[in-house]
Scaffold this motif. Structure first.
Motif, PDB file in Angstrom:
ATOM      1  N   VAL A  47       1.073  -1.045   0.089  1.00  0.00           N
ATOM      2  CA  VAL A  47       0.023   0.178   0.021  1.00  0.00           C
ATOM      3  C   VAL A  47       1.158   1.103   0.036  1.00  0.00           C
ATOM      4  O   VAL A  47       1.525   1.314   0.988  1.00  0.00           O
ATOM      5  N   GLY A  48       1.184   1.932  -1.166  1.00  0.00           N
ATOM      6  CA  GLY A  48       1.985   3.088  -1.216  1.00  0.00           C
ATOM      7  C   GLY A  48       3.369   2.425  -1.459  1.00  0.00           C
ATOM      8  O   GLY A  48       3.730   1.537  -2.025  1.00  0.00           O
ATOM      9  N   TYR A  49       4.211   2.707  -0.378  1.00  0.00           N
ATOM     10  CA  TYR A  49       5.360   2.219  -0.216  1.00  0.00           C
ATOM     11  C   TYR A  49       5.659   1.207   0.820  1.00  0.00           C
ATOM     12  O   TYR A  49       6.793   0.867   1.252  1.00  0.00           O
ATOM     13  N   SER A  50       4.493   0.904   1.456  1.00  0.00           N
ATOM     14  CA  SER A  50       4.733  -0.217   2.642  1.00  0.00           C
ATOM     15  C   SER A  50       4.248  -1.324   2.517  1.00  0.00           C
ATOM     16  O   SER A  50       3.258  -1.449   1.682  1.00  0.00           O
ATOM     17  N   THR A  51       4.825  -2.217   3.085  1.00  0.00           N
ATOM     18  CA  THR A  51       4.583  -3.636   2.928  1.00  0.00           C
ATOM     19  C   THR A  51       2.985  -3.578   3.811  1.00  0.00           C
ATOM     20  O   THR A  51       2.883  -3.335   4.750  1.00  0.00           O
ATOM     21  N   ASN A  52       2.133  -4.446   3.094  1.00  0.00           N
ATOM     22  CA  ASN A  52       0.628  -4.609   3.490  1.00  0.00           C
ATOM     23  C   ASN A  52       0.666  -6.051   4.113  1.00  0.00           C
ATOM     24  O   ASN A  52       0.481  -7.080   3.344  1.00  0.00           O
ATOM     25  N   TYR A  53       0.819  -6.376   5.375  1.00  0.00           N
ATOM     26  CA  TYR A  53       0.871  -7.884   5.907  1.00  0.00           C
ATOM     27  C   TYR A  53      -0.460  -8.432   5.550  1.00  0.00           C
ATOM     28  O   TYR A  53      -0.512  -9.708   5.871  1.00  0.00           O
ATOM     29  N   PHE A  54      -1.607  -7.756   5.678  1.00  0.00           N
ATOM     30  CA  PHE A  54      -2.678  -8.299   5.762  1.00  0.00           C
ATOM     31  C   PHE A  54      -3.061  -9.037   4.201  1.00  0.00           C
ATOM     32  O   PHE A  54      -3.816  -9.998   4.139  1.00  0.00           O
ATOM     33  N   SER A  55      -2.144  -8.970   3.229  1.00  0.00           N
ATOM     34  CA  SER A  55      -2.221  -9.569   1.967  1.00  0.00           C
ATOM     35  C   SER A  55      -2.052 -11.065   2.226  1.00  0.00           C
ATOM     36  O   SER A  55      -2.613 -11.806   1.522  1.00  0.00           O
ATOM     37  N   GLU A  56      -1.251 -11.394   3.435  1.00  0.00           N
ATOM     38  CA  GLU A  56      -1.040 -12.864   3.661  1.00  0.00           C
ATOM     39  C   GLU A  56      -2.484 -13.803   3.924  1.00  0.00           C
ATOM     40  O   GLU A  56      -2.562 -14.852   3.852  1.00  0.00           O
ATOM     41  N   TYR A  57      -3.308 -12.885   4.177  1.00  0.00           N
ATOM     42  CA  TYR A  57      -4.903 -13.458   4.521  1.00  0.00           C
ATOM     43  C   TYR A  57      -5.793 -13.101   3.333  1.00  0.00           C
ATOM     44  O   TYR A  57      -7.070 -13.098   3.662  1.00  0.00           O
ATOM     45  N   ALA A  58      -5.408 -12.889   2.176  1.00  0.00           N
ATOM     46  CA  ALA A  58      -6.097 -12.504   1.069  1.00  0.00           C
ATOM     47  C   ALA A  58      -7.504 -13.493   0.769  1.00  0.00           C
ATOM     48  O   ALA A  58      -8.345 -12.879   0.453  1.00  0.00           O
ATOM     49  N   ASP A  59      -7.293 -14.439   1.168  1.00  0.00           N
ATOM     50  CA  ASP A  59      -8.374 -15.396   0.891  1.00  0.00           C
ATOM     51  C   ASP A  59      -9.458 -15.488   1.952  1.00  0.00           C
ATOM     52  O   ASP A  59     -10.440 -15.862   1.611  1.00  0.00           O
ATOM     53  N   ILE A  60      -9.275 -14.850   2.947  1.00  0.00           N
ATOM     54  CA  ILE A  60     -10.226 -14.656   4.101  1.00  0.00           C
ATOM     55  C   ILE A  60     -10.733 -13.184   4.168  1.00  0.00           C
ATOM     56  O   ILE A  60     -11.532 -12.936   5.273  1.00  0.00           O
ATOM     57  N   ILE A  61     -10.268 -12.301   3.363  1.00  0.00           N
ATOM     58  CA  ILE A  61     -10.678 -10.943   3.548  1.00  0.00           C
ATOM     59  C   ILE A  61     -11.929 -10.744   2.749  1.00  0.00           C
ATOM     60  O   ILE A  61     -11.808 -11.257   1.781  1.00  0.00           O
ATOM     61  N   LYS A  62     -13.044 -10.249   3.391  1.00  0.00           N
ATOM     62  CA  LYS A  62     -14.273 -10.062   3.005  1.00  0.00           C
ATOM     63  C   LYS A  62     -14.608  -8.574   3.186  1.00  0.00           C
ATOM     64  O   LYS A  62     -14.368  -7.814   4.202  1.00  0.00           O
ATOM     65  N   PRO A  63     -15.727  -8.281   2.348  1.00  0.00           N
ATOM     66  CA  PRO A  63     -16.399  -7.011   2.458  1.00  0.00           C
ATOM     67  C   PRO A  63     -17.503  -6.978   3.767  1.00  0.00           C
ATOM     68  O   PRO A  63     -17.917  -7.834   3.976  1.00  0.00           O
ATOM     69  N   LEU A  64     -17.410  -5.755   4.481  1.00  0.00           N
ATOM     70  CA  LEU A  64     -18.033  -5.703   5.526  1.00  0.00           C
ATOM     71  C   LEU A  64     -19.600  -6.061   5.266  1.00  0.00           C
ATOM     72  O   LEU A  64     -20.324  -6.730   6.010  1.00  0.00           O
ATOM     73  N   SER A  65     -19.890  -5.675   4.050  1.00  0.00           N
ATOM     74  CA  SER A  65     -21.528  -5.899   3.854  1.00  0.00           C
ATOM     75  C   SER A  65     -21.868  -7.468   3.718  1.00  0.00           C
ATOM     76  O   SER A  65     -23.101  -8.074   3.722  1.00  0.00           O
ATOM     77  N   GLN A  66     -20.834  -8.535   3.833  1.00  0.00           N
ATOM     78  CA  GLN A  66     -21.101  -9.947   3.693  1.00  0.00           C
ATOM     79  C   GLN A  66     -21.097 -10.368   5.397  1.00  0.00           C
ATOM     80  O   GLN A  66     -21.269 -11.618   5.413  1.00  0.00           O
ATOM     81  N   LYS A  67     -20.649  -9.441   6.155  1.00  0.00           N
ATOM     82  CA  LYS A  67     -20.693 -10.044   7.382  1.00  0.00           C
ATOM     83  C   LYS A  67     -21.989 -10.588   7.987  1.00  0.00           C
ATOM     84  O   LYS A  67     -22.995  -9.513   7.826  1.00  0.00           O
ATOM     85  N   PRO A  68     -22.159 -11.714   8.475  1.00  0.00           N
ATOM     86  CA  PRO A  68     -23.389 -12.191   9.037  1.00  0.00           C
ATOM     87  C   PRO A  68     -23.873 -11.316  10.334  1.00  0.00           C
ATOM     88  O   PRO A  68     -23.177 -10.687  11.116  1.00  0.00           O
TER      89      PRO A  68
END
Length: 68
Positions: A47-68
């Motif tokens: 993100v910009g010039y920074s490493t985004n460690y959340f990308s390690e979890y890309a397969d479980i990142i979901k939009p808030l609109s899908q939160k039960p």
């Protein structure tokens, strides 16, 4: 170390800057909900010039609109 954590909700538009790999000792984590317009940003390795460690979890990142 959070062995019982299953869900994380983040309301920040941009991924927070964290050291290391967040949630690496959370084997039951199955969803990280983020603002709908920010899903791709959280999945991106940088993100910009920074490493985004959340990308390690890309397969479980979901939009808030899908939160039960």
């Amino acid at each position: 170390d959070c062995p019982n954590l299953t869900t994380v909700v983040l309301n920040q538009i941009e991924p927070p800057h964290l050291q290391g790999i967040p949630f690496e000792n959370c084997p039951r984590l199955n969803a990280i909900y983020v603002p709908d317009n920010s899903v791709e940003m959280y999945k991106s390795p940088t993100v910009g010039y920074s490493t985004n460690y959340f990308s390690e979890y890309a397969d479980i990142i979901k939009p808030l609109s899908q939160k039960p």
